[in-house]
Structures are given as structure tokens and as C-alpha cells.
Enzyme design. Structure first.
Site, mmCIF file in Angstrom:
data_model
loop_
_atom_site.group_PDB
_atom_site.id
_atom_site.type_symbol
_atom_site.label_atom_id
_atom_site.label_comp_id
_atom_site.label_asym_id
_atom_site.label_seq_id
_atom_site.Cartn_x
_atom_site.Cartn_y
_atom_site.Cartn_z
ATOM 1 N N ASP A 9 -50.522 13.930 -4.333
ATOM 2 C CA ASP A 9 -50.430 13.646 -2.897
ATOM 3 C C ASP A 9 -51.145 12.310 -2.672
ATOM 4 O OD1 ASP A 9 -50.041 14.120 -0.071
ATOM 5 O OD2 ASP A 9 -52.146 14.686 0.072
ATOM 6 N N SER A 10 -51.004 11.777 -1.470
ATOM 7 C CA SER A 10 -51.740 10.558 -1.126
ATOM 8 C C SER A 10 -53.252 10.801 -1.147
ATOM 9 C CB SER A 10 -51.338 10.095 0.268
ATOM 10 O OG SER A 10 -51.715 11.092 1.204
ATOM 11 N N TYR A 41 -50.270 7.504 3.205
ATOM 12 C CA TYR A 41 -48.911 7.042 2.906
ATOM 13 C C TYR A 41 -48.066 6.956 4.182
ATOM 14 C CZ TYR A 41 -49.143 7.928 -2.219
ATOM 15 O OH TYR A 41 -49.423 7.918 -3.554
ATOM 16 N N GLY A 42 -48.362 7.838 5.124
ATOM 17 C CA GLY A 42 -47.491 8.005 6.293
ATOM 18 C C GLY A 42 -47.380 6.780 7.180
ATOM 19 N N CYS A 73 -46.494 16.221 -1.101
ATOM 20 C CA CYS A 73 -46.617 15.264 -0.001
ATOM 21 C C CYS A 73 -45.243 15.123 0.654
ATOM 22 C CB CYS A 73 -47.078 13.931 -0.582
ATOM 23 S SG CYS A 73 -47.107 12.590 0.618
ATOM 24 N N CYS A 195 -46.990 18.009 7.252
ATOM 25 C CA CYS A 195 -47.811 17.135 6.392
ATOM 26 C C CYS A 195 -48.818 18.058 5.726
ATOM 27 C CB CYS A 195 -48.524 16.085 7.236
ATOM 28 S SG CYS A 195 -49.815 15.182 6.345
ATOM 29 N N THR A 196 -48.971 17.913 4.416
ATOM 30 C CA THR A 196 -49.824 18.864 3.692
ATOM 31 C C THR A 196 -51.301 18.752 4.099
ATOM 32 O OG1 THR A 196 -49.859 17.317 1.819
ATOM 33 C CG2 THR A 196 -48.273 19.131 1.720
HETATM 34 N N1 DGL Z 1 -50.088 14.684 2.851
HETATM 35 C C1 DGL Z 1 -49.033 13.791 3.056
HETATM 36 C C2 DGL Z 1 -47.805 14.422 3.665
HETATM 37 O O1 DGL Z 1 -47.591 15.595 3.434
HETATM 38 C C3 DGL Z 1 -49.291 12.361 3.433
HETATM 39 C C4 DGL Z 1 -50.277 12.038 4.474
HETATM 40 C C5 DGL Z 1 -50.503 10.562 4.489
HETATM 41 O O2 DGL Z 1 -50.990 10.043 3.475
HETATM 42 O O3 DGL Z 1 -50.158 9.907 5.487
HETATM 43 O O4 DGL Z 1 -47.028 13.782 4.319
#
Ligand code: DGL
Length: 282
Positions: A9-10, A41-42, A73, A195-196
């Protein structure tokens, strides 16, 4: 087969998926990569997230000889799972996406809220998913800029108090912008956590929205799917369990080791020596 399952994941969000994976697959070994140095990442470009996803997959295959990969993610799944499948046709791959269909099965009012990152919401994959359920229920979607980052920061002792305040502020801001939650006619009675990271603020969300609103996440479904794929491919672990969870689960970060150690202890009960610094070139 005794090789580990790769999970990434990020940042720490994917630990919510790892929790479900380890209870569904208690005999398996896991290698988890938290790309904290590049989170969130988002709010990055699609190209950036695709490049990170490929680099991490190459690292997990080359350095840890993973036998399967769970992209824990939503943002990375939306941006890159199709390319990963094309590039690694032999590798069992599981991604995560907002659980719209399971939410439809739970909702009584037929009005469902969805929260996710801006990247997930803007993706073609999410647009197709939303299209596929259009007309069957009403969906109110909300991108939650800043929320995943605040959840990341809440694991760092020096930033925890301020991050908690920011989390509360953002949750109130985003959920009130979506409309009314509850079980009355046309109210949102179900909220999809797309989002996780958001799983780690589930309690706060529940307190904010009231006990009757159902919160839906994907960890358990992802764990079941991973198990099915491994079974079908004859890849389940054959060796007996080693005794310690620290031997079964190894976590790596491209960013702050203290943050990962605190999160691993808090969410998975793992000791600090399960956590390591990832090599700088990933
Ligand atoms: N946990 C990630 C997801 O499920 C990413 C959150 C992020 O880094 O913005 O989208």
C-alpha cells in the site's frame, strides 16, 4: 508452496487488509511493503502511482520471491492492476476496489455513501464500477483529500495529537458535505470505505454517523479471494507454522520506520523487530 505472499500500500492503510489476510490464511507468510516515502498516492498523478506500483512489484518478486501479490490499495488498483495483470500473467494478483455491490446488498434505504481518494474517484475503473450499478441504488461519492495523510501522521508520536484533530475535522467536513446519514427515507444508511486507510478511523466514523449506519470495507472479501486463488493454483503453504507471528510477517517501509513500527504494534500486535527499512532504490 512456501514462498511469502506480497502485500503493499502507499502506507499503513493496507495493514487493515493484512489483518484480514492473516486470519484467513494463518499458515501463510507475508511480506508487506509500506511506500510511506511516496504517500499519499491518492493525490498524485496516475503515471506516478503506476510507476510506484511496478517498481514495488519488481522489488517484491526479485527480493522476496513472492508467490502472489495483494495490492492493498484502492488507488494503486484503479491505476495499475490491468498493467500488472498483463505484465505478470503467471502471478496470482488480487486488488481492492470500493465495495459498491456488497453495500447494495446491505442498504435498506437504497442510498449509499462512498468515500475514497481523489485518485480512485477520478479513475476510469471507478467510473466503470459506478456505471455498472447505476440505477440499482443511489450513490453519493466524496473524495477525501488529506484524510489518508492525516491517518499516516497519526502513527507518528510527535504528530499524533495534531493529526487526530485534523482527522476529526476532515471527517466532519466530508461527511456533512455528503448529506444526511441515517435510516430514514432517502438517507444514506450505508457508507463504503473506498480507501484502506479509512478502516483505521472506522470507530470515529461510526460515532459521527450513528450506530445504525453500516460501514463497509473490503479486507475480508480480499482475503477470501486470495485464499481461493492460491487454492486453485495449488500454492497454499505446505510447511507447518513457525511459532512466532514475527517470523510469519515481515514489514518494510520506504519511509519512517518508527511510524510503521507503531502502526504494526497498534493494529497487528507485532513487535518492532518485524519492521525493516526497505532498500533506497525501490
Ligand atoms: N490506502 C490507499 C487506498 O486504498 C491510498 C491512500 C493514499 O495514499 O492516498 O486508496
Amino acid at each position: 508452496m512456501n514462498a511469502p505472499i506480497g502485500v503493499f500500500d502507499s502506507g499503513i492503510g493496507g495493514l487493515s487488509v493484512l489483518q484480514a489476510l492473516q486470519s484467513a490464511l494463518p499458515h501463510e507468510h507475508f511480506v508487506y511493503l509500506a511506500d510511506n516515502a511516496h504517500a499519499p498516492y491518492g493525490e498524485k498523478t496516475d503515471l506516478f502511482v503506476r510507476q510506484r506500483t511496478h517498481a514495488i512489484t519488481r522489488y517484491l518478486l526479485a527480493q522476496h520471491q513472492i508467490k502472489a501479490l495483494v495490492v492493498a490499495c484502492n488507488t494503486a488498483t484503479a491505476a495499475a492492476i490491468h498493467e500488472l495483470r498483463a505484465q505478470h500473467p503467471q502471478l496470482p494478483l488480487v486488488g481492492v476496489e470500493p465495495a459498491l455491490k456488497p453495500a447494495m446488498a446491505l442498504s435498506q434505504t437504497g442510498h449509499i455513501g462512498v468515500i475514497a481518494t481523489r485518485g480512485t474517484m477520478a479513475s476510469d475503473k471507478f467510473a466503470r464500477l459506478l456505471d455498472s450499478v447505476q440505477g440499482k441504488a443511489r450513490f453519493t461519492v466524496q473524495a477525501c483529500n488529506g484524510l489518508a495523510l492525516a491517518i499516516e501522521q497519526s502513527t507518528l508520536p510527535q504528530q499524533a495529537t495534531q493529526a487526530q484533530e485534523r482527522i476529526t475535522e476532515l471527517l466532519v467536513q466530508y461527511t456533512s458535505a455528503m448529506g444526511t446519514f441515517g435510516t430514514g427515507p432517502s438517507q444514506m444508511d450505508t457508507l463504503v470505505l473506498g480507501c484502506t486507510h479509512y478502516v483505521f478511523v472506522e470507530k470515529q466514523l461510526q460515532a459521527l454517523l450513528g450506530p445504525d449506519v453500516r460501514l463497509v470495507s473490503t479486507g475480508e472479501a480480499v482475503a477470501r479471494q486470495t485464499r481461493r486463488l492460491l487454492e486453485a493454483a495449488g500454492l497454499l503453504r505446505s510447511d507447518p507454522d513457525p511459532p512466532l507471528a514475527t517470523q510469519r510477517i515481515q514489514l518494510f517501509t520506504t519511509g519512517n520506520l518508527d511510524g510503521l513500527q507503531a502502526a504494526a504494534e497498534r493494529w497487528l500486535g507485532l513487535s518492532a523487530d518485524s519492521c525493516h527499512q526497505a532498500p533506497p532504490q525501490i
